[in-house]
Scaffold this active site. Structure first.
Site, mmCIF file in Angstrom:
data_model
loop_
_atom_site.group_PDB
_atom_site.id
_atom_site.type_symbol
_atom_site.label_atom_id
_atom_site.label_comp_id
_atom_site.label_asym_id
_atom_site.label_seq_id
_atom_site.Cartn_x
_atom_site.Cartn_y
_atom_site.Cartn_z
ATOM 1 N N CYS E 63 -32.880 -16.313 40.609
ATOM 2 C CA CYS E 63 -33.200 -17.014 41.852
ATOM 3 C C CYS E 63 -33.667 -16.011 42.920
ATOM 4 O O CYS E 63 -33.042 -14.980 43.132
ATOM 5 C CB CYS E 63 -31.906 -17.711 42.262
ATOM 6 S SG CYS E 63 -31.979 -18.646 43.745
ATOM 7 N N HIS E 64 -34.796 -16.321 43.582
ATOM 8 C CA HIS E 64 -35.310 -15.430 44.634
ATOM 9 C C HIS E 64 -34.447 -15.522 45.896
ATOM 10 O O HIS E 64 -34.136 -16.632 46.330
ATOM 11 C CB HIS E 64 -36.735 -15.840 45.027
ATOM 12 C CG HIS E 64 -37.727 -15.702 43.928
ATOM 13 N ND1 HIS E 64 -38.059 -16.742 43.098
ATOM 14 C CD2 HIS E 64 -38.451 -14.640 43.495
ATOM 15 C CE1 HIS E 64 -38.963 -16.333 42.214
ATOM 16 N NE2 HIS E 64 -39.213 -15.060 42.415
ATOM 17 N N GLU E 99 -30.581 -23.718 45.986
ATOM 18 C CA GLU E 99 -29.688 -23.415 47.112
ATOM 19 C C GLU E 99 -28.914 -24.672 47.525
ATOM 20 O O GLU E 99 -27.703 -24.621 47.767
ATOM 21 C CB GLU E 99 -30.503 -22.885 48.303
ATOM 22 C CG GLU E 99 -30.961 -21.452 48.176
ATOM 23 C CD GLU E 99 -32.091 -21.240 47.162
ATOM 24 O OE1 GLU E 99 -32.720 -22.243 46.724
ATOM 25 O OE2 GLU E 99 -32.356 -20.076 46.805
ATOM 26 N N ASP E 113 -10.167 -27.578 45.642
ATOM 27 C CA ASP E 113 -9.144 -26.547 45.827
ATOM 28 C C ASP E 113 -8.132 -26.954 46.900
ATOM 29 O O ASP E 113 -6.929 -26.720 46.758
ATOM 30 C CB ASP E 113 -9.845 -25.237 46.220
ATOM 31 C CG ASP E 113 -8.901 -24.067 46.354
ATOM 32 O OD1 ASP E 113 -7.972 -23.959 45.531
ATOM 33 O OD2 ASP E 113 -9.091 -23.243 47.259
#
Lengths: 142, 142, 142, 142, 142, 142
Positions: E63-64, E99, E113
């Site tokens: 990924c860039h 993203e 969590d």
């Protein structure tokens, strides 16, 4: 990743080196006199190396995270070469060889990066383990 | 840190190498046959190298963060040596030499880490820039 | 997060400070003479500060990642105080104030960490912006 | 880095503070009413502070990585000041003072970053250790 | 990694979702009333999601890295499901789909969590792209 | 953050899954034949997953950092679905469920990112815990 859940912690030490080879005597002099424009190469290399040792498991997929309990970095200069000697210690289930080698490479790359404007011919050599103790097989420990 | 706010972006390429030298022919064979117990050394090295290139400015204090717009990693094996060739490109105000060299070192260290159980004599050599284009002074570009 | 997609890039500068206040004159002397056992406090603080500036968007949720194009760190010592002055520059759509302030705090904390064995009374004060230019409202720029 | 391989683990606690000083009563009201446009300053500061505590050894070169086993963050508001009180605990060979102070600074910077559009006069003060227990010398523990 | 050096920057938007499915009505009520012992699930999820979006290229090898210029996170609750909707924007040569999807997964995992002590049956579903604009092929954009 | 300073370390295991659902049979064939242009999806996913497991506490605010002592990743393909099964182990005071689930999501996102040019319809499903052992309440362990 190797399963180390059943292993016992032991005291572990690893010593690794990297060699930065510059192409001109003037580069070594600038380091010694503290006149490198980007700053104090040896102290900034040390800071980067400490951080690099601690981030090893962040970069190498197969490497266990572990408590880095000591890191020391020394420099030896001879001719056009700067030898970086890095010692890492822990009390844990696996060794710190890769941490020491990664730290050595980060110090060397930091020096390369800071010296680049002065010297286009810097190379990095001989990233290798000099000694390890505390695992099944000790190396370099005669 | 060098002030690059007034520089113009140009197309930049850097090619760097690292050489992983193993101590036994069997190690090379295990890599080629895909029988290294820790997995596919070349693909995992590539993944780690891509991430390493992108994290260069996180590890080297003086290095500018920059948009990594291409990274490619090739391997050449000959005898007991594996040469890692890494190419990095960007369109930015500063070059990607250190990124390429850091990536090469991370690939080499990942291979070292994965091969360690098979071969205690692995060393890393010749981390150096082979070529750069796009800055004031091109290197290796005849 | 503020939407900056439609903004124009401009040259941005921010100057921030932090003040490290030690409790004994001997601490200042040890820094100046370079006899702090953990090493060169000012150079290691500088290395950590450069990295801290670049990692600001990694730590502060609402902060845009941006190309840090210059970072410089100076120290002024007077009495028991060390003032850290940090300048950050970019050419981008948003300013670098928070980056400068984060960098100042990381330098100060690195000094605290290295001085702790010598001086139990170190405090950090006055992390604030001294100057910014390049955005809609300049500060401290008379 | 101090060598802690031979030390015994003990229960360690550190409490640190940072003070965020805003310049207008309206800023405090916006925080209390939850009307800050960038979101809930206190909860986002808490999230950033927890992450900041855990990343301390990633930013400070000389700091040992350690298992953060508890972190709690409280806020006290009075007049134009918000006091951030952060408690960190571990069972390890070295203390968590720097972790607590780093966490406090990250909470303060997150608040600064989120409040910036509302109030140009925010400053950060008094980042200091309030209390530590579990090491050779306890502080603030009467 | 795809070579994007020759591409033009365009305005890019991506919207992704993740669905957190809890197993008991009481869990949803605790979120709404703000009585989850670990704190404000929605604000802490938002903080973690913003950071997660910005760290995508740190975790995904191919990924860039890119300038995240906007990120917004919304929640929709219905029955036992919480839908996380995350929008990411940039002006760059490649899109922000991954993203947005990574951010959605980090928000969902943060909720998992924090809810774990209350509800052992939380699952994460349907991490997918809802819409993208600005590249060669738009999706979901009728 | 839950205070775990007084807890005893026990052997902990967690097994989690994620399901990557592609939209075309050709995508599965390209993975199996190793003809995905971005490289070996399964090995690169494994590398990213190992790193993702280790970085969980860096991304999730409330999550304790812990020593990841084993991580293994397997793939099961059936029809258009690839099931990622990830096992994480430690000997510590708290469990590794969230680490396993985060790792599963990172593997899935890496696959998504690498497959995107071939298949626009990839989705991620059923990120959930399959089994945990070693804490107060075991799950999935009949």
């Amino acid at each position: 990743m190797v399963d180390i859940t059943q292993k016992q912690s032991t005291h572990r030490t690893a010593v690794a080196q990297a060699v930065v080879k510059v192409s001109r005597k003037e580069t070594i002099e600038a380091i010694k006199k503290g006149t490198v424009p980007k700053g104090d190469v040896l102290s900034m290399g040390r800071a980067a190396g400490f951080l690099g040792v601690k981030k090893t498991a962040d970069l190498l997929p197969d490497c266990h995270p572990l408590p880095v309990e000591y890191c020391g970095i020394d420099y030896e200069m001879e001719g056009l070469e700067i030898k970086i000697i890095i010692t890492v210690k822990t009390f844990y289930k696996t060794g710190v060889e890769v941490e020491a080698m990664h730290g050595a490479s980060v110090v060397a790359l930091t020096m390369y990066d800071m010296l680049k404007p002065l010297d286009k011919g810097v190379e990095i050599h001989y990233i290798k383990l000099l000694k390890k103790t505390g695992g099944k097989s000790d190396i370099g420990n005669q």
